[in-house]
Design a protein around this motif. Structure first.
Motif, PDB file in Angstrom:
ATOM      1  N   GLY A   1       1.227  -5.052  10.361  1.00 22.39           N
ATOM      2  CA  GLY A   1       0.466  -6.103   9.678  1.00 22.39           C
ATOM      3  C   GLY A   1       0.318  -7.337  10.564  1.00 22.39           C
ATOM      4  N   THR A   2       0.130  -8.483   9.898  1.00 23.92           N
ATOM      5  CA  THR A   2      -0.067  -9.750  10.613  1.00 23.92           C
ATOM      6  C   THR A   2       0.991  -9.944  11.695  1.00 23.92           C
ATOM      7  N   MET A   3       2.254  -9.819  11.320  1.00 23.13           N
ATOM      8  CA  MET A   3       3.322 -10.128  12.263  1.00 23.13           C
ATOM      9  C   MET A   3       3.579  -8.980  13.222  1.00 23.13           C
TER      10      MET A   3
ATOM     11  N   ASP B   1       3.408   2.438  11.439  1.00 18.85           N
ATOM     12  CA  ASP B   1       2.958   1.998  10.116  1.00 18.85           C
ATOM     13  C   ASP B   1       2.558   3.253   9.352  1.00 18.85           C
TER      14      ASP B   1
ATOM     15  N   HIS C   1       0.423   3.476   7.098  1.00 16.89           N
ATOM     16  CA  HIS C   1      -0.990   3.422   6.717  1.00 16.89           C
ATOM     17  C   HIS C   1      -1.884   3.433   7.953  1.00 16.89           C
TER      18      HIS C   1
ATOM     19  N   GLU D   1       8.101  -7.685   2.764  1.00 17.83           N
ATOM     20  CA  GLU D   1       9.324  -8.453   2.492  1.00 17.83           C
ATOM     21  C   GLU D   1      10.091  -7.905   1.276  1.00 17.83           C
TER      22      GLU D   1
ATOM     23  N   LYS E   1      13.568  -2.713   3.855  1.00 15.98           N
ATOM     24  CA  LYS E   1      14.080  -3.096   5.172  1.00 15.98           C
ATOM     25  C   LYS E   1      15.440  -2.437   5.424  1.00 15.98           C
TER      26      LYS E   1
ATOM     27  N   ASN F   1      12.304  -9.131  11.226  1.00 18.92           N
ATOM     28  CA  ASN F   1      11.488 -10.347  11.305  1.00 18.92           C
ATOM     29  C   ASN F   1      11.372 -11.010   9.926  1.00 18.92           C
TER      30      ASN F   1
ATOM     31  N   SER G   1      11.359 -13.334   6.753  1.00 20.35           N
ATOM     32  CA  SER G   1      11.277 -14.802   6.651  1.00 20.35           C
ATOM     33  C   SER G   1      12.327 -15.337   5.696  1.00 20.35           C
TER      34      SER G   1
ATOM     35  N   PHE H   1       9.922 -14.451  14.216  1.00 21.10           N
ATOM     36  CA  PHE H   1       8.765 -14.972  14.937  1.00 21.10           C
ATOM     37  C   PHE H   1       7.925 -15.810  13.974  1.00 21.10           C
TER      38      PHE H   1
HETATM   39  P1  NAD Z   1       1.674  -7.742   6.202  1.00 20.60           P
HETATM   40  O1  NAD Z   1       1.491  -7.403   4.785  1.00 20.60           O
HETATM   41  O2  NAD Z   1       0.557  -8.354   6.965  1.00 20.60           O
HETATM   42  O3  NAD Z   1       2.117  -6.432   6.991  1.00 20.60           O
HETATM   43  C1  NAD Z   1       3.047  -5.498   6.520  1.00 20.60           C
HETATM   44  C2  NAD Z   1       2.720  -4.154   7.153  1.00 20.60           C
HETATM   45  O4  NAD Z   1       3.744  -3.239   6.804  1.00 20.60           O
HETATM   46  C3  NAD Z   1       1.401  -3.566   6.660  1.00 20.60           C
HETATM   47  O5  NAD Z   1       0.614  -3.165   7.763  1.00 20.60           O
HETATM   48  C4  NAD Z   1       1.832  -2.347   5.856  1.00 20.60           C
HETATM   49  O6  NAD Z   1       0.921  -1.249   5.963  1.00 20.60           O
HETATM   50  C5  NAD Z   1       3.129  -1.996   6.523  1.00 20.60           C
HETATM   51  N1  NAD Z   1       4.024  -1.181   5.707  1.00 20.60           N
HETATM   52  C6  NAD Z   1       3.943  -0.888   4.383  1.00 20.60           C
HETATM   53  N2  NAD Z   1       4.943  -0.053   4.038  1.00 20.60           N
HETATM   54  C7  NAD Z   1       5.672   0.163   5.168  1.00 20.60           C
HETATM   55  C8  NAD Z   1       6.816   0.962   5.448  1.00 20.60           C
HETATM   56  N3  NAD Z   1       7.416   1.673   4.500  1.00 20.60           N
HETATM   57  N4  NAD Z   1       7.274   0.963   6.708  1.00 20.60           N
HETATM   58  C9  NAD Z   1       6.688   0.243   7.682  1.00 20.60           C
HETATM   59  N5  NAD Z   1       5.584  -0.501   7.469  1.00 20.60           N
HETATM   60  C10 NAD Z   1       5.094  -0.549   6.222  1.00 20.60           C
HETATM   61  O7  NAD Z   1       2.977  -8.675   6.271  1.00 20.60           O
HETATM   62  P2  NAD Z   1       3.388  -9.702   7.427  1.00 20.60           P
HETATM   63  O8  NAD Z   1       2.860 -11.049   7.083  1.00 20.60           O
HETATM   64  O9  NAD Z   1       3.124  -9.123   8.755  1.00 20.60           O
HETATM   65  O10 NAD Z   1       4.961  -9.780   7.184  1.00 20.60           O
HETATM   66  C11 NAD Z   1       5.844  -8.799   7.679  1.00 20.60           C
HETATM   67  C12 NAD Z   1       7.237  -9.369   7.737  1.00 20.60           C
HETATM   68  O11 NAD Z   1       7.244 -10.520   8.577  1.00 20.60           O
HETATM   69  C13 NAD Z   1       7.782  -9.839   6.391  1.00 20.60           C
HETATM   70  O12 NAD Z   1       9.151  -9.589   6.362  1.00 20.60           O
HETATM   71  C14 NAD Z   1       7.502 -11.327   6.410  1.00 20.60           C
HETATM   72  O13 NAD Z   1       8.396 -12.034   5.593  1.00 20.60           O
HETATM   73  C15 NAD Z   1       7.747 -11.636   7.863  1.00 20.60           C
HETATM   74  N6  NAD Z   1       7.083 -12.847   8.388  1.00 20.60           N
HETATM   75  C16 NAD Z   1       5.800 -13.166   8.033  1.00 20.60           C
HETATM   76  C17 NAD Z   1       5.209 -14.301   8.575  1.00 20.60           C
HETATM   77  C18 NAD Z   1       3.792 -14.663   8.231  1.00 20.60           C
HETATM   78  O14 NAD Z   1       3.402 -15.819   8.452  1.00 20.60           O
HETATM   79  N7  NAD Z   1       2.971 -13.753   7.752  1.00 20.60           N
HETATM   80  C19 NAD Z   1       5.916 -15.103   9.489  1.00 20.60           C
HETATM   81  C20 NAD Z   1       7.197 -14.726   9.851  1.00 20.60           C
HETATM   82  C21 NAD Z   1       7.773 -13.602   9.293  1.00 20.60           C
END
Ligand code: NAD
Length: 506
Positions: free
Chosen positions: A11-13, A32, A34, A81, A86, A105, A107, A129
């Motif tokens: 995903g994003t991170m 991932d 998906h 999250e 996790k 990672n 939050s 991050f």
């Molecule tokens: P996101 O929803 O953008 O991405 C999550 C990804 O995980 C998706 O691509 C999803 O398909 C995938 N996923 C779903 N089920 C899964 C599984 N069983 N195994 C592996 N992957 C799976 O979320 P994000 O914003 O990237 O956040 C991810 C983590 O990073 C979270 O723990 C969040 O708290 C943390 N975080 C987010 C930010 C932020 O600003 N977005 C900053 C720092 C930390």
């Protein structure tokens, strides 16, 4: 050959972290479940790497098979999250490869809790991050209760090799940056609920040197994401009142006003937040004040602005002292413009016969600093007009705001300072690291602790005491460490005992 890094979640991170690891030379497995997430992640990473490091793209291998990640020496989990998810991901990878380092990672979740189901929790740590991962340099390196300290050192060195700035932080709700930053939003929301327009709050905070005001920043982050962070810190501290999220934010989220991503949040997009109005042109025909007070604000005003040397030359008094008790002996009958850091204007009104207004301005006073002006509840009076004429003549924008103790910029800053002191007192990180983390992670112009040193700890303490007394809420209670430091005559966080290097000897 660099060791293989597995990133779980694209995903994003996850995609940002995968990009950073590949750019640093590591073969990367991006997992991932998906396929659509993997596809869009690769497109994003390609766009990110194309210009500078096209070869790095070839080092990233997408996969939908978790087992494929067993060969990685370092696993960084960036899945949704959810604690159970996790725990399971890291427990499975821990079983597949008994040597690998396992990072999360997360939050908001506890690293100690995430590690609980891994057979050897000493190899689990947090690598937090910031978004967007390729651009933000800060990484919080978090040790849980069982984490091997040598692993934290190793991870910090690796992050430096990746071009990041690692900061070692203890495992506590919100870790460091997300926790210390809470008042930036929470206090802004309270001020807004008390009647201060959100645009004014944003302009004032920009005027103080913050890259964005709280409301425009909430719109950028996403009101839902910001509310989730606030709620998680609040719950993490078992309902500690100072972290209590605000209903205004909850209401917006419930209405689907999530910020830029939904087209409307605190502002509508387009056009987005209104720009700060242009400040007035400086003039030389203005009344001169007698500036009272010994603190750095008074010194900064005297150094920067023309002022009277004695009461006979003065048209009004600019009283920069913080404690209301000190303000009984004002040189009447001059109109008085009093600093509101520790009390509202109205609170002084009964004791003061002449015209009375309030002001707030926070040092260091930059070119774009906005002067906050306050009239008592009885309404505008000549003191207010004198203050406005004076500060506008110096080329500063003035905003007339509803009477409240603290002022906007100072009240938010004082709570950021108090929160940073609480993080310091709990041993989350060293003073220098707290300041560095806040500058890097949030773009604050100064770290909260160095800011407190610049404006002196004593005025900060007296102001918090005044806010606590007048507003009556626990969130304004000065941290006991701040009280102790002022009582001991200390003004410098860096000289506190024990220092890092002395800790082992104690
Ligand atoms: P996101 O929803 O953008 O991405 C999550 C990804 O995980 C998706 O691509 C999803 O398909 C995938 N996923 C779903 N089920 C899964 C599984 N069983 N195994 C592996 N992957 C799976 O979320 P994000 O914003 O990237 O956040 C991810 C983590 O990073 C979270 O723990 C969040 O708290 C943390 N975080 C987010 C930010 C932020 O600003 N977005 C900053 C720092 C930390």
């Amino acid at each position: 050959m660099e060791e293989t890094v597995a990133v779980l979640g694209a995903g994003t991170m996850g995609r940002g972290i995968a990009q950073v690891a590949a750019a640093a030379g590591h073969p990367v497995l991006l997992y991932d479940p998906h396929p659509a997430a993997l596809e869009s992640a690769l497109a994003d990473i390609q766009a990110g790497l194309e210009k500078r490091q096209p070869a790095a793209l070839g080092r990233i291998q997408p996969t939908q098979a978790l087992e494929a990640c067993a060969q990685a020496g370092l696993v960084i989990e960036a899945a949704p999250e959810e604690l159970a998810l996790k725990q399971e991901l890291l427990a499975r990878l821990g079983a597949l490869n008994p040597q690998s380092l396992l990072a999360s990672n997360t939050s908001t979740l506890s690293i100690s809790a995430i590690a609980a189901r891994v057979p050897d929790p000493s190899r689990v740590l947090g690598l937090h991050f910031f978004n967007p991962a390729p651009r933000m340099r800060l990484v919080e390196v978090i040790g849980g209760l069982e984490t091997d300290p040598a692993l934290l050192e190793k991870a910090s060195q690796l992050m430096r090799r990746w071009g990041k700035e690692p900061i070692r932080v203890k495992d506590a709700p919100g870790f460091l940056v997300n926790r210390v930053a809470r008042p930036f939003y929470g206090e802004a929301l309270r001020l807004h609920a008390e009647g201060v327009p959100k645009e004014h709050i944003d302009w004032i905070m920009r005027g103080l040197g913050f890259p964005m005001g709280p409301f425009e920043l909430m719109d950028l982050i996403g009101l839902d994401v910001n509310l989730a962070a606030s709620s998680s810190v609040y719950q993490g501290f078992f309902g500690e009142p100072r972290y209590q999220p605000h209903y205004l934010q909850q209401q917006k989220v419930a209405a689907g006003h999530l910020g830029r991503k939904s087209g409307v949040g605190w502002y509508r997009y387009p056009p987005g937040p209104p720009p700060t109005p242009t400040p007035p042109n400086p003039r030389t025909d203005h009344p001169l004040p007698l500036i009272l007070g010994p603190n750095p604000l008074a010194a900064a005003l005297r150094a920067r602005f023309p002022h009277a040397e004695n009461p006979a030359e003065a048209a009004f008094v600019l009283d920069c002292r913080v404690k209301p008790e000190r303000k009984h002996s004002l040189p009447e009958p001059l109109p008085v413009v009093t600093l509101v850091w520790g009390h509202s204007v109205s609170r002084l009104q009964a004791e003061h016969k002449g015209p009375l207004a309030g002001f707030s301005l926070v040092p260091p006073i930059g070119e774009r600093a906005i002067v906050e002006l306050y009239a008592p509840l009885s309404g505008p009076n000549p003191a207010l007009a004198l203050a406005q004429s004076y500060f506008e003549a110096q080329g500063h924008l003035c905003l007339l705001l509803p009477d409240q103790p603290g002022g906007v910029g100072f009240r938010i800053l004082a709570l950021l300072i108090n929160e940073a002191i609480s993080a310091l007192a709990e041993g989350l990180a060293s003073p220098a690291e707290i300041d560095r983390a806040m500058r890097l992670g949030t773009g604050y112009p100064l770290g909260p602790l160095e800011w407190a040193e610049r404006i002196w700890l004593k005025p900060v303490l007296r102001a918090l005491e005044g806010l606590h007394e007048e507003l009556g809420e626990a969130r304004y209670r000065p941290h006991p460490l701040l009280r102790r430091m002022v009582a001991a005559g200390l003004e410098d966080f860096r000289n506190l005992f024990p220092k890092e290097k002395d800790k082992e000897a104690v």
